[in-house]
Design a protein around this motif. Structure first.
Motif, PDB file in Angstrom:
ATOM      1  N   ALA A   1       0.833  -1.206   0.000  1.00 42.41           N
ATOM      2  CA  ALA A   1       0.000   0.000   0.000  1.00 42.41           C
ATOM      3  C   ALA A   1       0.869   1.257   0.000  1.00 42.41           C
ATOM      4  O   ALA A   1       0.600   2.217  -0.735  1.00 42.41           O
ATOM      5  N   ARG A   2       1.906   1.262   0.808  1.00 40.56           N
ATOM      6  CA  ARG A   2       2.799   2.423   0.866  1.00 40.56           C
ATOM      7  C   ARG A   2       3.617   2.537  -0.419  1.00 40.56           C
ATOM      8  O   ARG A   2       3.846   3.640  -0.917  1.00 40.56           O
ATOM      9  N   PHE A   3       4.020   1.414  -0.969  1.00 39.01           N
ATOM     10  CA  PHE A   3       4.750   1.410  -2.235  1.00 39.01           C
ATOM     11  C   PHE A   3       3.893   2.011  -3.350  1.00 39.01           C
ATOM     12  O   PHE A   3       4.365   2.857  -4.127  1.00 39.01           O
ATOM     13  N   GLN A   4       2.646   1.606  -3.427  1.00 40.62           N
ATOM     14  CA  GLN A   4       1.755   2.144  -4.461  1.00 40.62           C
ATOM     15  C   GLN A   4       1.530   3.647  -4.264  1.00 40.62           C
ATOM     16  O   GLN A   4       1.448   4.408  -5.240  1.00 40.62           O
ATOM     17  N   HIS A   5       1.434   4.073  -3.012  1.00 46.11           N
ATOM     18  CA  HIS A   5       1.325   5.510  -2.717  1.00 46.11           C
ATOM     19  C   HIS A   5       2.543   6.247  -3.275  1.00 46.11           C
ATOM     20  O   HIS A   5       2.400   7.314  -3.886  1.00 46.11           O
ATOM     21  N   CYS A   6       3.725   5.698  -3.089  1.00 44.87           N
ATOM     22  CA  CYS A   6       4.943   6.357  -3.589  1.00 44.87           C
ATOM     23  C   CYS A   6       4.921   6.478  -5.109  1.00 44.87           C
ATOM     24  O   CYS A   6       5.362   7.504  -5.656  1.00 44.87           O
ATOM     25  N   LEU A   7       4.411   5.467  -5.795  1.00 46.88           N
ATOM     26  CA  LEU A   7       4.296   5.554  -7.253  1.00 46.88           C
ATOM     27  C   LEU A   7       3.330   6.656  -7.659  1.00 46.88           C
ATOM     28  O   LEU A   7       3.582   7.398  -8.622  1.00 46.88           O
ATOM     29  N   ARG A   8       2.239   6.798  -6.930  1.00 48.26           N
ATOM     30  CA  ARG A   8       1.272   7.866  -7.251  1.00 48.26           C
ATOM     31  C   ARG A   8       1.858   9.244  -6.973  1.00 48.26           C
ATOM     32  O   ARG A   8       1.615  10.197  -7.726  1.00 48.26           O
ATOM     33  N   VAL A   9       2.625   9.351  -5.891  1.00 50.13           N
ATOM     34  CA  VAL A   9       3.245  10.649  -5.580  1.00 50.13           C
ATOM     35  C   VAL A   9       4.311  10.994  -6.619  1.00 50.13           C
ATOM     36  O   VAL A   9       4.457  12.153  -7.010  1.00 50.13           O
ATOM     37  N   GLU A  10       5.039   9.997  -7.070  1.00 54.30           N
ATOM     38  CA  GLU A  10       5.999  10.228  -8.150  1.00 54.30           C
ATOM     39  C   GLU A  10       5.297  10.854  -9.349  1.00 54.30           C
ATOM     40  O   GLU A  10       5.762  11.856  -9.923  1.00 54.30           O
ATOM     41  N   GLU A  11       4.190  10.263  -9.753  1.00 58.30           N
ATOM     42  CA  GLU A  11       3.447  10.765 -10.913  1.00 58.30           C
ATOM     43  C   GLU A  11       2.918  12.177 -10.656  1.00 58.30           C
ATOM     44  O   GLU A  11       3.039  13.062 -11.512  1.00 58.30           O
TER      45      GLU A  11
END
Length: 200
Positions: free
Chosen positions: A30-40
């Motif tokens: 869940a935190r990993f996916q959040h980081c991908l969204r923040v990157e975008e």
């Protein structure tokens, strides 16, 4: 979601696969996916406001790298590696930015000063936040999974005004901390004061 490759000068020749492996070793999904969204989100903001897109993306990707580091590890690093002992009265909410950059440098090898500064400041703010700092601060708050009223308001503000979006987030953070009787990191209050919209 696009798999962005970053300049070797920023990543010390680490491939995207290697960068993502570092993140996945430290974070739950869940935190990993959040980081991908923040990157975008960070890359989009940087494009909109003519900032460094690669630095914004890399900082967005790694902003929460140390979010789930055990508390005992944080306390050891604070006590042994030159951090202000006063930080011990806070918790991971503050530490994962300010102290988290220590883990990013030592475990991943990322050393770009501007990327690390943006990560460091995303948990507390800073009165002298640069545009890149604001982009990471706000991208974390407005990534697509965020749906609270303040997050929606900051997302709308970030279409045209990064300072206003930053202020909305700062105000929301202080309201949350005060409502829940949580200690406020002094620099966060100073940052709020610095970002209050000027009248006239």
């Amino acid at each position: 979601m696009t798999d962005y490759e970053y300049p070797a000068a920023l990543t010390h020749d680490l491939s995207r696969e290697e960068l993502l492996n570092h993140l996945q070793n430290r974070l739950d999904d869940a935190r990993f996916q959040h980081c991908l969204r923040v990157e975008e989100a960070a890359r989009q903001l940087a494009t909109r406001f003519h900032a460094d897109v690669d630095r914004a993306g890399l900082a967005g990707l790694f902003h929460d790298y140390a979010k789930q580091v055990p508390i005992a590890d944080y306390k050891r690093v604070i006590m042994e590696d030159g951090f202000d002992p006063a930080l011990l009265q806070y918790g991971r909410g503050v530490w994962h930015g300010m102290v988290g950059t220590w883990f990013i440098q030592t475990e991943v090898g990322l050393t770009d000063r501007l990327v690390l500064q943006a990560i460091e400041r995303h948990t507390t703010g800073d009165p002298a936040m640069t545009l890149l700092d604001q982009i990471i601060f706000v991208a974390d708050f407005i990534e697509p999974a965020r749906t609270l009223d303040a997050e929606v308001a900051a997302r709308a503000a970030a279409l045209t005004d990064m300072r206003q979006a930053t202020f909305i987030e700062l105000k929301n953070t202080l309201q949350y901390l005060i409502a829940n009787n949580k200690i406020v990191y002094p620099k966060t209050l100073l940052t709020f004061n610095a970002f209050i919209p000027k009248e006239g």
